[in-house]
Design an enzyme around this catalytic site. Structure first.
Site, mmCIF file in Angstrom:
data_model
loop_
_atom_site.group_PDB
_atom_site.id
_atom_site.type_symbol
_atom_site.label_atom_id
_atom_site.label_comp_id
_atom_site.label_asym_id
_atom_site.label_seq_id
_atom_site.Cartn_x
_atom_site.Cartn_y
_atom_site.Cartn_z
ATOM 1 N N HIS A 72 34.899 35.100 44.717
ATOM 2 C CA HIS A 72 34.854 36.341 45.493
ATOM 3 C C HIS A 72 33.416 36.748 45.780
ATOM 4 C CE1 HIS A 72 39.151 37.937 44.496
ATOM 5 N NE2 HIS A 72 39.147 36.728 45.022
ATOM 6 N N TYR A 200 39.429 48.577 43.832
ATOM 7 C CA TYR A 200 39.433 49.617 42.800
ATOM 8 C C TYR A 200 39.681 50.942 43.523
ATOM 9 C CZ TYR A 200 37.243 46.312 39.520
ATOM 10 O OH TYR A 200 36.975 45.237 38.711
ATOM 11 N N PRO A 292 38.521 48.078 30.573
ATOM 12 C CA PRO A 292 38.596 46.905 31.449
ATOM 13 C C PRO A 292 37.999 47.098 32.845
ATOM 14 C CG PRO A 292 40.755 47.926 31.239
ATOM 15 C CD PRO A 292 39.854 48.628 30.272
ATOM 16 N N LYS A 296 34.302 43.296 31.855
ATOM 17 C CA LYS A 296 33.181 42.737 31.083
ATOM 18 C C LYS A 296 33.582 42.113 29.745
ATOM 19 C CE LYS A 296 30.090 43.304 33.992
ATOM 20 N NZ LYS A 296 30.131 42.085 34.774
ATOM 21 N N TYR A 384 28.036 44.183 38.114
ATOM 22 C CA TYR A 384 29.367 43.590 38.290
ATOM 23 C C TYR A 384 29.311 42.066 38.208
ATOM 24 C CZ TYR A 384 34.193 43.466 39.999
ATOM 25 O OH TYR A 384 35.546 43.283 40.107
HETATM 26 C C1 PHB Z 1 42.239 41.377 36.172
HETATM 27 O O1 PHB Z 1 42.289 40.531 37.093
HETATM 28 O O2 PHB Z 1 43.115 41.431 35.284
HETATM 29 C C2 PHB Z 1 41.126 42.348 36.171
HETATM 30 C C3 PHB Z 1 40.133 42.255 37.129
HETATM 31 C C4 PHB Z 1 39.113 43.177 37.163
HETATM 32 C C5 PHB Z 1 39.089 44.188 36.228
HETATM 33 C C6 PHB Z 1 40.064 44.277 35.248
HETATM 34 C C7 PHB Z 1 41.095 43.353 35.223
HETATM 35 O O3 PHB Z 1 38.099 45.114 36.278
#
Ligand code: PHB
Ligand code: APR
Length: 390
Positions: A72, A200, A292, A296, A384
């Site tokens: 990505h 997000y 989450p 990280k 990130y």
């Molecule tokens: C996930 O793909 O489970 C995932 C991705 C990004 C995050 C948290 C979980 O910030």
């Protein structure tokens, strides 16, 4: 029985450490409480920094990862019903990879099986002894029989609920902790991901995250209250709540379907210092937990394992002890930066039930600043994709 490095826990941290040490000719025994079937099925996060991909590759488990990962170049932040893309690659030159932790677990287990490593599954009642002597010991039961292994060093890779951290006397360990008044409810489904990158979403009904495991498997999360019960969330309720929280154009595209898994995860920030006591070294979730948001957790665990493997290899190959002595401060410098970022990104994207009207306005202002400022986007992007390994 004696081994050089006894490893408690066969999650990603323990198995990756055992691989890196094994490749350097260092003997290890891994003691894992669960069965292989349980470990292979455990659904966790799935976003890897390039440094984590590189470490897995160096450990000889990069082949399927290289084939199946999704790369990505960007990530989206949505609020007020609109989507905004952060160009990770344009801002930092780096990308992130989507590859589920369950797949990493399977790849590591297969590599150990092929190498004939000593990994003991269903090891019960593991306990640690003599940590401040030069012969620390691990005791456990296997199929009811008591066993003992003496070690040069012990690595505590047994996650947040493990026994290793508990074996450090209270007066030498310091805990820093923050809990959040909400949890994440996640589902996995064989449906087309709603977008080719993650979204997000900050929404007045609560945060939502659109992510994926592959081009045909989606993972979605909803912010819910900390005491929510999964049984109260049949699939239809989950999908309809998700549609309300994601921007309308995404909601129209959303493919819904049967959930393959549905689970609740509490959000927590936690750091135990120091990460070393005598000949015990903590790594991964045993020493720290991040919420989450920002993904990280696994990446921090991988950085710990890299530092610990470097330190142990330098000890065995050239007798150096300085890297072992520097292990805890070196990890913690990185851990705290990731703690700061995960906490900040959680604060930016979630609805805090107790937030004052002032705090809500400040959050909205921060979001609108972020999408208008290249400097702010760069700060997000460089955290990130992962801060440099120092
Ligand atoms: C996930 O793909 O489970 C995932 C991705 C990004 C995050 C948290 C979980 O910030
Ligand atoms: N004895 C033996 N094994 C144990 C014990 C014990 N007393 N307690 C826990 N374990 C095992 C667990 O069964 C698990 O397999 O230790 C392992 C710890 O694995 P994880 O919890 O996955 O932790 P870690 O390997 O550090 O993985 C890093 O970062 O944020 C996360 O999701 C991410 O879990 C991932 C992690």
């Amino acid at each position: 029985m004696h081994t050089q490095v006894g490893i408690v826990g066969g999650g990603p941290s323990g198995l990756l450490l055992a691989r890196l040490l094994g490749l350097a000719g260092i003997a290890t025994v891994v003691l894992e409480r669960r069965t292989p079937q349980y470990l292979r099925a455990r659904v966790r996060a799935g976003l890897l920094e390039q440094a984590t991909v590189d470490l897995l590759t160096a450990a000889g488990v990069g082949e399927r990862l290289a084939r199946e990962r999704l790369t990505h170049d960007g990530v989206e932040i949505a609020f007020d019903g609109r989507r905004h893309r952060i160009d990770l690659k344009g801002l930092t030159g780096q990308t992130v990879s989507v590859y589920g932790q369950a797949e990493i677990q399977k790849d590591l287990m297969a590599a150990h099986e092929a190498a004939g490593s000593n990994v003991v599954y269903e090891a019960e009642d593991v306990s640690l002894h003599g940590l401040t002597t030069d012969r620390p010991r691990l005791r456990y039961h296997q199929a009811g029989a008591a066993q003992e292994i003496s070690c040069d060093f012990i690595a505590g890779c047994d996650g947040f609920h493990g026994v290793s951290r508990q074996a450090i006397p209270q007066e030498v360990i310091r805990i820093y902790e923050r809990t959040y008044p909400f949890a994440w409810l996640g589902i996995l489904s064989d449906t087309l991901p709603v977008n080719h990158e993650l979204i997000y979403c900050n929404h007045e009904r609560g945060f939502a995250l659109c992510t994926m495991r592959s081009l045909t498997r989606s993972r979605y999360y909803l912010q819910v209250s900390a005491d929510e019960d999964v049984a109260d969330w049949p699939d239809e309720r989950f999908w309809s709540e998700l549609k309300r929280r994601i921007p309308a154009d995404a909601a129209r595209m959303l493919e819904t379907g049967l959930s393959l898994e549905k689970s609740l995860a509490q959000l927590r920030s936690f750091v135990a210092e120091p990460m070393r006591h005598g000949r015990l070294f903590l790594a991964g979730d045993a020493a720290h937990i991040v919420p989450p948001t920002g993904a990280k957790g696994l990446n921090l665990a991988a950085a710990d394992v890299r530092f610990l493997s470097e330190a142990l290899i330098a000890y065995y190959q050239v007798g150096r002890t300085d890297l072992l002595d520097g292990y805890s401060p070196r990890c913690l410098a990185r851990v705290w930066k990731a703690q700061r970022f995960s906490w900040w990104m959680t604060a930016l994207t979630h609805r805090f039930p107790e937030a004052s009207a002032f705090e809500r306005r400040a959050q909205a202002a921060e979001l609108s600043y972020l999408i208008a400022s290249r400097a702010a986007q760069t700060a997000l992007a460089e955290n990130y994709v992962g801060l440099p390994i120092a």
